[in-house]
Write a protein that holds these residues in place. Structure first.
Motif, short mmCIF file in Angstrom:
data_model
loop_
_atom_site.label_atom_id
_atom_site.label_comp_id
_atom_site.label_asym_id
_atom_site.label_seq_id
_atom_site.Cartn_x
_atom_site.Cartn_y
_atom_site.Cartn_z
N LEU A 227 0.82 -1.22 0.00
CA LEU A 227 0.00 0.00 0.00
C LEU A 227 0.85 1.27 0.00
CD1 LEU A 227 -2.81 -0.91 2.53
CD2 LEU A 227 -2.82 -1.11 0.05
N VAL A 228 2.06 1.16 0.59
CA VAL A 228 2.96 2.31 0.57
C VAL A 228 3.39 2.59 -0.87
CG1 VAL A 228 5.25 3.14 1.25
CG2 VAL A 228 3.80 1.97 2.93
N PHE A 229 3.71 1.52 -1.59
CA PHE A 229 4.20 1.67 -2.98
C PHE A 229 3.12 1.17 -3.94
CE2 PHE A 229 7.97 0.99 -0.32
CZ PHE A 229 8.72 2.11 -0.64
N LEU A 230 2.22 2.06 -4.31
CA LEU A 230 1.15 1.70 -5.24
C LEU A 230 1.62 1.81 -6.68
CD1 LEU A 230 -1.75 3.66 -3.57
CD2 LEU A 230 -1.36 1.21 -3.47
N GLU A 231 2.75 2.48 -6.89
CA GLU A 231 3.22 2.72 -8.25
C GLU A 231 3.71 1.41 -8.88
OE1 GLU A 231 4.33 4.14 -5.49
OE2 GLU A 231 4.64 6.29 -5.72
N PRO A 232 3.56 1.30 -10.23
CA PRO A 232 4.18 0.13 -10.88
C PRO A 232 5.71 0.18 -10.74
CG PRO A 232 3.32 1.68 -12.51
CD PRO A 232 2.86 2.16 -11.17
N HIS A 233 6.35 -0.94 -10.93
CA HIS A 233 7.81 -1.05 -10.91
C HIS A 233 8.38 -0.75 -9.52
CE1 HIS A 233 6.83 -0.94 -15.06
NE2 HIS A 233 6.62 0.35 -15.08
#
Lengths: 338, 315
Positions: A227-233
């Motif tokens: 949830l902290v890193f929702l961005e792709p890659h």
């Protein structure tokens, strides 16, 4: 001639772009806090820890670059990294981290610094700037865990200690609420909509539970950092954060949660009013941990600029270091004398 | 006051100082020049499934130290896409590369190639050795008979199969024509087996989709794939004649090879280094495109090599 490049010593230890020029421990009431110093130019920058779920390597994409132009000071929060892990919630209340930060500045021979507070660290940065103004030349806040308006939904602490049948009953209630949810007003906020794409507001209440952490700590870390890193890659950042999370224990992390208290509106506004140094608030437009609305309100209270990056999640410094570093560099150049 | 910072479309760390087209036999080739240092580093095209942006992790760094020249190989990027297989023979790429050097007033350069670019790199050194100051080969296609030939080389490339397993059988002209995106994904994944390669894989697919399956099939037929049973047969038959050319190299040579390379196994890189008497940089945790996936390590090694070549020229 054949050259085989050896991997860093120890199959999985990561190498660093830059190693500290000095390191040590600051001790306070028998608790040792590990710190590192890189570079030497003024003004110094103190990157505060965020939450004891990670440690000072969370700043690895900032350290090497800023150390070329500044003295950079970082430290591991009590509860993770090479710092001690005192037992009990009392050891993890906000004033403890603020006092640790001051002890680190003293130990590192740093009179004044640009203070950078991210997530929970934003509260410690705000307190430092308000209460120790002579030590803080400027305040940088990113994705602050400071809500000036009441938070909708269940408070995580309320159900954290549920065990056994009570916990099962609570999870049943959550499931029923999920199925029965129609159009509660909270669901119309942008943050809730983004959040609903990835999880649901009641999932947090289920995951933030001591018993669950003891049963499957790694599962909690995977869910949380997803949830902290929702961005792709983002697989590398997620992997890093999970490995840092595994450097502490669910018992210690439970103490930090029990010791945690969001600032109430009155206290937060009072602290903001006392901040006299230049400040800036940086937020991610898609942050569902600390929604950008919180940053906008905080910036208003501080009378500071608010920079919001659309599409970014809860870790701008970790996931978008170039954007973060340039914003921080420009702020220092404009607002802080060399 | 809130400032909204708009995310930009794939921006570049550095934009070209010069760009243009050179035309040869009616085929237009797009080139770019960065920086003005010495010597020139010539980043060659590879298979037409990619274009010159696959050097994006090299260009801004190298351009601070050297002059960097690159171009889109025929069949992709901003260059033309002729349809007939003959247009994709190695000699055409070699002639294109010299035409780009002429158009940019580049007397000589250190050539850098990846994978299929091995053929153009070797061809340039064979035809005009005085213009090749040094040659760098990444994941070279210099076939060397080994016990462990990669799976993709054993596929029945021309046979229409009832079903494709999503694996090695994807290297098949019918699959490429009818399921091009799936083929692009298969190939891009094969290039980058390292963890955390999602962005690189995605970019590989984007580049592949910049051309057509017809062009890709034409490039296969250009090396005789249309009359072969399998890729292995094409490579083993010596059609590409790469190893004899390698033995004739007289310039300094650096071979960069990933130990995890699933397309051109490490033995091939080792063979090229031995044939040419060059250096071999073996990267233990890298696949077929170490320049893209391990750019810091690759760039440092390349810069060091180019500086040594330059010192040799002066000395």
């Amino acid at each position: 001639v054949t050259t085989t490049v050896a991997t860093a010593e120890g199959a999985h230890e990561q190498s660093r772009a830059r190693y500290p020029d000095a390191e040590g421990f600051a001790e306070r009431d028998g608790v040792r806090t590990f710190y590192e110093v890189y570079g030497e130019a003024e003004p110094a920058i103190l990157f505060l820890p965020s939450w004891s779920i990670v440690h000072s390597r969370v700043w690895k994409a900032q350290i090497a670059w800023f150390a070329r132009r500044h003295r950079v000071v970082v430290f591991d929060p009590r509860g993770n990294g090479r710092s001690d892990r005192p037992a009990g919630a009392a050891a993890y209340r906000d004033p403890q981290f603020v006092a640790d930060a001051l002890a680190v500045l003293d130990a590192a021979g740093t009179e004044r610094a640009v203070v950078v507070g991210y997530s929970r660290g934003a509260r410690w940065g705000l307190r430092l700037a308000a209460e120790q103004s002579e030590r803080v030349s400027a305040l940088v806040i990113a994705c602050p865990s400071i809500a000036l308006t009441p938070i909708l939904g269940p408070k995580t602490q309320a159900t954290f200690e549920l065990t056994g049948r009570a916990r099962i009953a609570w999870e049943t209630v959550i499931s029923q609420l999920r199925l029965g949810l129609t159009h509660p007003s909270a669901m119309f906020s942008r943050t809730a909509r983004i959040g609903m794409r990835h999880t649901n507001p009641f999932e947090a209440a289920r995951m933030f539970n001591r018993q669950r952490w003891l049963e499957d700590y790694r599962g909690f870390l995977e869910w949380f950092f997803g949830l902290v890193f929702l961005e792709p890659h983002s697989t590398k950042q997620i992997e890093d954060c999970i490995s840092w999370g595994l450097e502490t224990t669910p018992e210690t992390l439970a103490d930090t949660l029990a010791g945690d208290a969001m600032l109430d509106r009155h206290t937060a506004l009072e602290l903001c009013a006392r901040v006299s140094c230049p400040s800036i608030v940086i937020s991610g437009g898609d942050d569902i941990i600390t929604p950008p609305e919180w940053s906008a309100e905080l910036a208003r209270a501080l009378g500071s600029r608010h920079v919001s990056f659309p599409g970014y999640g809860h870790s701008i410094s970790g996931r978008h270091p170039v954007a973060f570093n340039l914003a921080l560099r420009d702020f220092i150049a404009a607002e802080v004398a060399g | 006051m809130s400032t909204i910072v708009r995310p930009r479309e794939a921006s570049r760390a550095r934009h070209p100082d010069d760009e243009g087209y050179v035309e040869r036999d009616g085929v237009r080739l797009f080139y770019e020049v960065f920086g003005d240092g010495e010597p020139t580093v010539f980043l060659l095209p590879t298979w037409s499934i990619a274009h010159s942006r696959f050097w994006k992790a090299q260009i801004p760094y190298l351009a601070r130290h050297f002059r960097v020249l690159t171009f889109d190989g025929r069949g992709n990027g901003r260059s033309d896409r002729p349809s007939e297989p003959a247009a994709y023979r190695a000699r055409e790429f070699v002639a294109d590369a010299f035409a780009v050097m002429d158009a940019t007033a580049t007397d000589a350069a250190v050539n850098v190639s990846v994978s299929a670019g091995t053929m153009w790199n070797l061809g340039m050194a064979a035809l005009q050795p005085e213009r090749v100051l040094g040659a760098v080969f990444v994941g070279p296609t210099t076939y060397a008979a080994t016990d462990d030939v990669p799976d993709w080389m054993h596929t029945r490339v021309n046979e229409r199969l009832d079903s494709y397993d999503g694996g090695a059988s994807s290297y098949n002209r019918h699959f490429i024509r009818e399921h091009y995106r799936e083929f692009a994904e298969y190939w891009s994944r094969l290039c980058a087996p390292e963890p955390h390669s999602e962005r690189g894989i995605e970019f590989g697919v984007e580049m592949a989709l910049d051309t057509t399956p017809g062009v890709i099939v034409a490039t296969l037929d250009a090396v005789g794939m249309d009359t072969a049973e399998s890729p292995a047969e094409v490579f083993a038959s010596g059609v590409n004649a790469q190893r004899p050319l390698a033995a004739q190299l007289r310039c300094p040579v650096l071979v960069v090879q990933g130990e995890l390379d699933l397309i051109c196994p490490p033995e091939w890189g080792r063979a090229l280094a031995e044939d040419s008497g060059g250096e071999l940089l073996m990267l233990p945790e890298a696949g077929h495109v170490p320049h893209a996936r391990k750019p810091v390590r690759f760039n440092l090694a390349l810069r060091e090599f180019v500086e040594r070549v330059a010192a040799r020229q002066v000395g």
